[in-house]
Every structure is written in C-alpha cells, then in structure tokens.
Design a protein around this motif. Sequence first.
Motif, short mmCIF file in Angstrom:
data_model
loop_
_atom_site.label_atom_id
_atom_site.label_comp_id
_atom_site.label_asym_id
_atom_site.label_seq_id
_atom_site.Cartn_x
_atom_site.Cartn_y
_atom_site.Cartn_z
N ASP A 134 19.84 -19.69 9.81
CA ASP A 134 19.51 -19.87 8.40
C ASP A 134 19.91 -21.27 7.96
O ASP A 134 20.91 -21.83 8.41
CB ASP A 134 20.24 -18.84 7.54
CG ASP A 134 19.71 -17.44 7.75
OD1 ASP A 134 20.50 -16.50 7.60
OD2 ASP A 134 18.52 -17.29 8.08
N LEU A 135 19.14 -21.83 7.04
CA LEU A 135 19.42 -23.15 6.48
C LEU A 135 20.61 -23.04 5.54
O LEU A 135 20.57 -22.30 4.56
CB LEU A 135 18.18 -23.67 5.75
CG LEU A 135 18.22 -25.10 5.28
CD1 LEU A 135 18.22 -26.04 6.48
CD2 LEU A 135 17.03 -25.40 4.40
N ALA A 136 21.67 -23.77 5.84
CA ALA A 136 22.88 -23.71 5.04
C ALA A 136 22.77 -24.67 3.85
O ALA A 136 21.94 -25.58 3.84
CB ALA A 136 24.09 -24.08 5.89
N THR A 137 23.64 -24.48 2.89
CA THR A 137 23.64 -25.36 1.72
C THR A 137 24.04 -26.78 2.12
O THR A 137 23.57 -27.74 1.51
CB THR A 137 24.59 -24.83 0.63
OG1 THR A 137 25.89 -24.65 1.20
CG2 THR A 137 24.10 -23.52 0.06
N ALA A 138 24.88 -26.93 3.13
CA ALA A 138 25.26 -28.27 3.60
C ALA A 138 24.04 -29.00 4.16
O ALA A 138 23.90 -30.22 3.97
CB ALA A 138 26.35 -28.16 4.66
N ASP A 139 23.15 -28.27 4.83
CA ASP A 139 21.92 -28.88 5.34
C ASP A 139 21.01 -29.31 4.20
O ASP A 139 20.42 -30.39 4.23
CB ASP A 139 21.18 -27.90 6.26
CG ASP A 139 21.96 -27.56 7.50
OD1 ASP A 139 22.52 -28.48 8.12
OD2 ASP A 139 22.01 -26.37 7.85
N LYS A 140 20.89 -28.46 3.19
CA LYS A 140 20.06 -28.80 2.02
C LYS A 140 20.60 -30.04 1.32
O LYS A 140 19.84 -30.93 0.94
CB LYS A 140 20.00 -27.62 1.05
CG LYS A 140 19.22 -26.44 1.55
CD LYS A 140 19.25 -25.33 0.53
CE LYS A 140 18.57 -24.09 1.07
NZ LYS A 140 18.65 -22.96 0.12
N LEU A 141 21.92 -30.09 1.14
CA LEU A 141 22.53 -31.25 0.49
C LEU A 141 22.34 -32.51 1.32
O LEU A 141 22.10 -33.59 0.77
CB LEU A 141 24.01 -30.98 0.25
CG LEU A 141 24.35 -29.92 -0.79
CD1 LEU A 141 25.85 -29.66 -0.84
CD2 LEU A 141 23.84 -30.33 -2.16
#
Length: 149
Positions: A134-141
Amino acid sequence: MSAHLDMTPMVDLAFLLLTFFMLTTTFAKPQAMDISMPIDEGTSPVKAKNALTVILGEKDKIYYYFGFADDVPEVLETDFSSTGIRSVLLSEKLRANPESVVLIKATEASRYRNLVDILDEMKITDTRKYALVDLATADKLLLQEKGNL
C-alpha cells in the motif's frame, strides 16, 4: 399460381454448420499470473539498502527510488519502455544484491493496466522478490515534495 419454397433443409444446414463451427473452435482461455504471497508469520522486514520502491503514477508514469521514503531519497521518473523501468530492474545495482526486493505501490491515479504491466516486467526481468504494498503517507509526501503528485 404461386410457388412455395420449403426452407426446412436450409435451416437444418445452417444449424449443422453453426454447431460444427462452435464445437471445432478453440475458445479463448483466461490468462492468469501466479503470484506467491508470503505468509505473515516469520517474515522479516526489508532493509532499506535492499529495497527498490516503484510507485505507479498517473498517465503511465513510474517513480522509483532506492530505500525508503523516510530517508528522503532521490525520486526518479521513468516509463514502461524497454529503456525505462526494465533497464532499472536489470541494473547492476539491483542484480548485484541477492537480497534486493522491489516494493510496488500504486497511486489512486494509476490504472489497473499499469499494475499488470509492472507485474509483466517483473516476469520479463526475472525479478524473484517483489511485493505489492500500500502507498504510505510518507510516499505521498515525498512525491508531493518533488512535485510529482
């Protein structure tokens, strides 16, 4: 006087031909890809030096970086061409490390076809260790910070 034409033999012939072609045609077999998923018990976490993170973006774009998003790595952009993600997966940096793992993450803007294409690339390049994550929030940021999301 009107002529009467009997259509019964022609209808019989049409159904015989239809039946013959239906029985002799090979039907399209569904294609399936085998994915071996690890069990939750006893799995060890991936180390940052062994991880290649591939993020599927919109408009068939691929973003990748070595390590984890927490370490703020350099995010590179590529595509699905033979000189794109395939050359990254066949690179010496990845092949020299037998413990390397490709972490595949999809954004909401990516298409299902992109996921199938990246799994095909894993098969073509004979990449043994990969995982759908799953795409983590750290990746999105990280992608937002680089202006890619």
